[in-house]
Design a protein around this motif. Structure first.
Motif, PDB file in Angstrom:
ATOM      1  N   PHE A  87       0.840  -1.191   0.000  1.00 51.77           N
ATOM      2  CA  PHE A  87       0.000   0.000   0.000  1.00 51.77           C
ATOM      3  C   PHE A  87       0.876   1.242   0.000  1.00 51.77           C
ATOM      4  O   PHE A  87       1.850   1.334   0.749  1.00 51.77           O
ATOM      5  N   GLY A  88       0.504   2.200  -0.852  1.00 52.60           N
ATOM      6  CA  GLY A  88       1.242   3.447  -0.959  1.00 52.60           C
ATOM      7  C   GLY A  88       0.405   4.615  -0.468  1.00 52.60           C
ATOM      8  O   GLY A  88      -0.559   4.440   0.280  1.00 52.60           O
ATOM      9  N   PRO A  89       0.744   5.838  -0.890  1.00 55.30           N
ATOM     10  CA  PRO A  89       0.049   7.034  -0.414  1.00 55.30           C
ATOM     11  C   PRO A  89      -1.430   7.053  -0.803  1.00 55.30           C
ATOM     12  O   PRO A  89      -1.810   6.577  -1.867  1.00 55.30           O
ATOM     13  N   ASN A  90      -2.248   7.607   0.085  1.00 48.50           N
ATOM     14  CA  ASN A  90      -3.684   7.790  -0.127  1.00 48.50           C
ATOM     15  C   ASN A  90      -4.406   6.480  -0.463  1.00 48.50           C
ATOM     16  O   ASN A  90      -5.336   6.459  -1.269  1.00 48.50           O
ATOM     17  N   GLY A  91      -3.962   5.396   0.152  1.00 47.59           N
ATOM     18  CA  GLY A  91      -4.633   4.121  -0.047  1.00 47.59           C
ATOM     19  C   GLY A  91      -4.363   3.461  -1.383  1.00 47.59           C
ATOM     20  O   GLY A  91      -5.074   2.516  -1.764  1.00 47.59           O
ATOM     21  N   SER A  92      -3.372   3.940  -2.117  1.00 50.20           N
ATOM     22  CA  SER A  92      -3.029   3.317  -3.393  1.00 50.20           C
ATOM     23  C   SER A  92      -2.483   1.912  -3.156  1.00 50.20           C
ATOM     24  O   SER A  92      -1.979   1.597  -2.073  1.00 50.20           O
ATOM     25  N   THR A  93      -2.612   1.068  -4.159  1.00 48.84           N
ATOM     26  CA  THR A  93      -2.159  -0.313  -4.035  1.00 48.84           C
ATOM     27  C   THR A  93      -1.105  -0.631  -5.086  1.00 48.84           C
ATOM     28  O   THR A  93      -1.112  -0.060  -6.182  1.00 48.84           O
ATOM     29  N   PHE A  94      -0.243  -1.587  -4.730  1.00 50.77           N
ATOM     30  CA  PHE A  94       0.870  -1.953  -5.608  1.00 50.77           C
ATOM     31  C   PHE A  94       1.003  -3.467  -5.687  1.00 50.77           C
ATOM     32  O   PHE A  94       0.832  -4.171  -4.688  1.00 50.77           O
ATOM     33  N   ILE A  95       1.324  -3.942  -6.870  1.00 49.93           N
ATOM     34  CA  ILE A  95       1.727  -5.328  -7.085  1.00 49.93           C
ATOM     35  C   ILE A  95       3.154  -5.284  -7.619  1.00 49.93           C
ATOM     36  O   ILE A  95       3.437  -4.600  -8.610  1.00 49.93           O
ATOM     37  N   VAL A  96       4.046  -5.973  -6.946  1.00 47.85           N
ATOM     38  CA  VAL A  96       5.464  -5.962  -7.314  1.00 47.85           C
ATOM     39  C   VAL A  96       5.890  -7.388  -7.650  1.00 47.85           C
ATOM     40  O   VAL A  96       5.840  -8.276  -6.802  1.00 47.85           O
ATOM     41  N   GLN A 230      10.995  -7.007 -11.347  1.00 49.69           N
ATOM     42  CA  GLN A 230      10.772  -7.096 -12.786  1.00 49.69           C
ATOM     43  C   GLN A 230       9.682  -6.137 -13.237  1.00 49.69           C
ATOM     44  O   GLN A 230       9.855  -5.396 -14.192  1.00 49.69           O
ATOM     45  N   ASP A 231       8.545  -6.165 -12.570  1.00 53.13           N
ATOM     46  CA  ASP A 231       7.400  -5.354 -12.974  1.00 53.13           C
ATOM     47  C   ASP A 231       6.704  -4.771 -11.745  1.00 53.13           C
ATOM     48  O   ASP A 231       6.624  -5.420 -10.702  1.00 53.13           O
ATOM     49  N   VAL A 232       6.204  -3.550 -11.892  1.00 49.10           N
ATOM     50  CA  VAL A 232       5.446  -2.895 -10.832  1.00 49.10           C
ATOM     51  C   VAL A 232       4.124  -2.397 -11.420  1.00 49.10           C
ATOM     52  O   VAL A 232       4.115  -1.737 -12.463  1.00 49.10           O
ATOM     53  N   TYR A 233       3.024  -2.716 -10.755  1.00 43.81           N
ATOM     54  CA  TYR A 233       1.703  -2.255 -11.169  1.00 43.81           C
ATOM     55  C   TYR A 233       1.081  -1.495 -10.008  1.00 43.81           C
ATOM     56  O   TYR A 233       1.282  -1.848  -8.851  1.00 43.81           O
TER      57      TYR A 233
END
Length: 241
Positions: A87-96, A230-233
């Motif tokens: 989880f990033g700023p302001n509730g953003s989500t990440f797949i790494v 490799q990839d970040v979404y």
């Protein structure tokens, strides 16, 4: 390429931008596919497809050939895929997504990126449910009816199709990605401009404050610098970030 393509390219685009990162990414993928199968793209379809993707990203032939030659030798590197969610700023989500030969190193580097950006790592499954795992094709074509006929004939599991600014984005099941590519290229005598398996977020978030935008940039930059990533979404509207 239409909304879906712009979402893929901007809002949850892979953050890799530097050439060295792109070369390393494809070098690992080519090495592993060549090592685990036949190190000959004419006899190994999966390897051929990775090489085709690498060439689309302008990866030099010597980088591709070195990875294949390395797989033919006695190199003992053994990479495997690992996925982290956070989880990033302001509730953003990440797949790494990582390709690593050292789990401790990769998780430490990814966690450090989140921590120093005031984000946090999530448990497996905490983020990915908010994304669709899809195959994405981008082509220079505007005739929806013609394309739909081609895909119907090829028995493709079509999820979405959009036309915008003279281009078309087509979303299919990941297992149908290359069947779609082959059908379109054969019927239309074109080369698909985008061919990839990706994650599309169900919802996007905006970053309105300067602090959130700064933390987002810090996080994506730090993930980009991680050796194994490799990839970040993500689901951030990049135009607002």
């Amino acid at each position: 390429m239409g909304r879906a393509f712009e979402v893929r390219k901007a809002s949850m685009a892979k953050t890799s931008a530097a050439k060295a990162k792109v070369y390393s990414k494809f070098g690992k993928e080519i090495y592993m596919e060549a090592k685990n199968g036949v190190p000959d793209p004419e006899m190994n379809l999966s390897l051929k497809r990775i090489i085709d993707r690498a060439r689309q990203q302008q990866v030099p032939a010597d980088v591709i050939n070195r990875a294949i030659d390395k797989a033919k030798g006695n190199d003992e590197a053994d990479y495997h895929s690992v996925r982290y969610e956070g989880f990033g700023p302001n509730g953003s989500t990440f797949i790494v997504e990582c390709l690593t030969d050292n789990d401790n190193r990769s998780v430490s580097e990814v966690r450090n990126a989140f921590t120093k950006s005031k984000g946090k790592m999530g448990v497996s499954g905490s983020v990915i449910h908010g994304y669709d795992h899809v195959g994405l094709i981008g082509i220079s074509e505007t005739d929806e009816e013609k394309v739909l006929d081609i895909l119907f004939e090829a028995e493709v599991d079509l999820k979405d199709l959009e036309v915008e600014d003279g281009s078309m984005s087509i979303i299919v099941e990941p297992t149908d990605l290359y069947k779609t590519k082959d059908a379109l290229e054969a019927a239309l005598s074109i080369e698909c401009e985008v061919v990839e398996i990706t994650y599309l977020p169900h919802e996007e978030v905006s970053l309105d404050s300067d602090d959130d935008k700064m933390l987002f940039e810090r996080l994506t930059n730090m993930l980009d610098e991680c050796e194994d990533v490799q990839d970040v979404y993500h689901n951030v509207k990049t135009s607002d970030a």
